[in-house]
Design an enzyme around this catalytic site. Structure first.
Site, PDB file in Angstrom:
ATOM      1  N   ASP A   1       0.287 -12.003 -23.373  1.00 43.61           N
ATOM      2  CA  ASP A   1       1.579 -11.871 -24.033  1.00 43.61           C
ATOM      3  C   ASP A   1       1.865 -10.510 -24.381  1.00 43.61           C
ATOM      4  OD1 ASP A   1       0.352 -11.675 -26.304  1.00 43.61           O
ATOM      5  OD2 ASP A   1       0.667 -13.498 -27.419  1.00 43.61           O
ATOM      6  N   SER A   2       2.944  -9.777 -24.761  1.00 45.33           N
ATOM      7  CA  SER A   2       3.238  -8.433 -24.843  1.00 45.33           C
ATOM      8  C   SER A   2       2.986  -7.679 -26.072  1.00 45.33           C
ATOM      9  CB  SER A   2       4.781  -8.316 -24.415  1.00 45.33           C
ATOM     10  OG  SER A   2       5.465  -9.024 -25.598  1.00 45.33           O
TER      11      SER A   2
ATOM     12  N   GLY B   1       4.757  -8.975 -28.689  1.00 47.76           N
ATOM     13  CA  GLY B   1       5.933  -9.477 -29.485  1.00 47.76           C
ATOM     14  C   GLY B   1       5.738 -10.105 -30.876  1.00 47.76           C
TER      15      GLY B   1
ATOM     16  N   GLN C   1      15.306 -15.538 -26.349  1.00 45.96           N
ATOM     17  CA  GLN C   1      15.120 -15.538 -27.549  1.00 45.96           C
ATOM     18  C   GLN C   1      16.489 -16.153 -27.971  1.00 45.96           C
ATOM     19  OE1 GLN C   1      12.735 -15.159 -29.751  1.00 45.96           O
ATOM     20  NE2 GLN C   1      11.216 -14.029 -28.717  1.00 45.96           N
TER      21      GLN C   1
ATOM     22  N   GLY D   1      10.025 -17.504 -29.690  1.00 46.98           N
ATOM     23  CA  GLY D   1      10.863 -17.577 -31.251  1.00 46.98           C
ATOM     24  C   GLY D   1      10.938 -19.108 -31.308  1.00 46.98           C
TER      25      GLY D   1
ATOM     26  N   ASP E   1       0.755 -22.598 -24.572  1.00 47.64           N
ATOM     27  CA  ASP E   1      -0.506 -21.759 -24.995  1.00 47.64           C
ATOM     28  C   ASP E   1      -0.421 -22.047 -26.313  1.00 47.64           C
ATOM     29  OD1 ASP E   1      -0.211 -19.031 -26.622  1.00 47.64           O
ATOM     30  OD2 ASP E   1       1.603 -19.380 -25.403  1.00 47.64           O
TER      31      ASP E   1
END
Length: 376
Positions: free
Chosen positions: A92-93, A95, A194, A221, A271
């Site tokens: 994941d980034s 975020g 999102q 989100g 996840d």
């Protein structure tokens, strides 16, 4: 990377497929254990692969950028050889850290400036630098930088944050397509839908991100405070927009029941830290429901932790022994409990996949959705 859709439940929309990557094929639906800093807590890669049948792991770009750092990862050839994992990796980034470290960051159009939680030094994540960091990590599936909002935001704020998420995704994809992977294997990039819990914003987000023609799409989100039924409704309407021939990844979700209900709405990848985190606090997920292993009633219970699972840890050690390990504060407890919870999650995914392929998913859902979360 390619996605091969093998079967779909006509009653629910649950899907079974094959996700082909340069590090191997993932049979979907699939759960990814979370290896935040390059390790799944208390569980060795060989155990994950050989005992549990894990096919893909998740790493965290924010945490790996802090330690061991990009220079180390480039020197050692990326995360695969560093952690001795030869299967696919998704990162994941960072975020989520934009969301969870609210007191330590500032978000602007350019990106996110963090005061990192380790030594207080500042670093900046931009849509472009996050792609570069994941190139250094060498993950098979990368995520764009996004702006995640709490479930409590109003529609105007959700729309504003989503518009920025879309702009950041466009920047990330432009940079991604102008750069090359470091380690000789293909790296896919997924944008993230999102929009909080507002149907119109979710649809607008998904429709805008379709223009990027990505190899797969993530739904972010959610599981941030909303009711479960709201989550399910949001996932269902989002998947109505996302393409049928691309994998769909629901980020950070959730309980075994959440997995079943979201597979029923067309999700392919998941996840969550819950299996290992809950293990550390004494909660076991079993085929008979959830168990608080610290409960005194297990003091002399010599039955196996979970006889129904074909896993050494689950069938060999007793509930009494595991309770003893918690009381003695023995590190071995962490391994056994974490393996048990991951085994249950992986069993759930394999069972759903078989049920979809065999045309009996609705019956599986009716039998197991509530049963796996009841108190055992």
């Amino acid at each position: 990377m390619t996605f091969e859709l093998q079967a779909e439940c006509p009653e629910t929309g649950a899907r079974a497929g094959l996700l082909h990557t340069d590090h191997g094929t993932v049979e979907t639906p699939m759960f990814m254990p979370v290896g935040t800093v390059g390790s799944v807590k208390a569980v060795a890669p060989r155990t994950l692969r050989d005992d549990l049948g894990v096919q893909i792991l998740l790493g965290n770009t924010y945490h790996l950028a802090l330690r061991p750092g990009r220079d180390v990862l480039r020197t050692v050839g990326g995360l695969h050889p560093f952690m001795q994992w030869d299967g696919p990796i998704l990162t994941d980034s960072g975020g989520f850290q934009v969301f969870s470290l609210a007191d330590l960051r500032k978000v602007t159009e350019e990106g996110v400036r963090f005061r990192n939680h380790l030594d207080g030094q500042y670093l900046t994540f931009t849509p472009e630098s996050v792609v570069d960091t994941q190139r250094d990590i060498g993950s098979d599936i990368m995520m764009v930088l996004d702006e995640l909002t709490p479930a409590t935001v109003d529609e105007a704020e959700a729309r504003r944050a989503n518009a920025r998420t879309v702009r950041w995704a466009e920047r990330a994809f432009a940079h991604y397509r102008a750069t090359e992977p470091h380690y000789g294997h293909h790296q896919a990039l997924f944008p993230i839908v999102q929009g909080a819990v507002f149907p119109d914003v979710r649809r607008e987000s998904a429709e805008a991100l379709l223009q990027l023609d990505a190899e797969g799409y993530a739904i972010g989100g959610l599981a941030v405070g909303e009711e479960a039924e709201v989550m399910y409704d949001t996932v269902a309407l989002t998947n109505e927009v996302l393409p049928q021939d691309r994998p769909r990844y629901l980020m950070g979700v959730g309980t075994p029941q959440n997995l079943i209900e979201n597979v029923a709405r067309g999700v392919d990848l998941f996840d969550c830290v819950m299996p290992t985190r809950n293990a550390r606090t004494g909660t076991l997920f079993t085929t008979d429901g959830t168990v608080n292993i610290k409960n005194a009633r297990f003091k002399t219970d010599t039955s196996a932790i979970d006889e129904a699972l074909d896993v050494y840890h689950s069938r060999t050690f007793s509930k009494a022994y595991l309770r003893h390990l918690t009381k003695a504060n023995e590190p071995l407890y962490m391994e056994i409990a974490s393996v048990q919870n991951l085994a249950l999650y992986l069993w759930t995914m394999r069972s759903m996949r078989a049920a979809i392929l065999e045309g009996r998913f609705p019956a599986f859902r009716r039998e197991w959705s509530d049963r796996l979360v009841q108190k055992a």
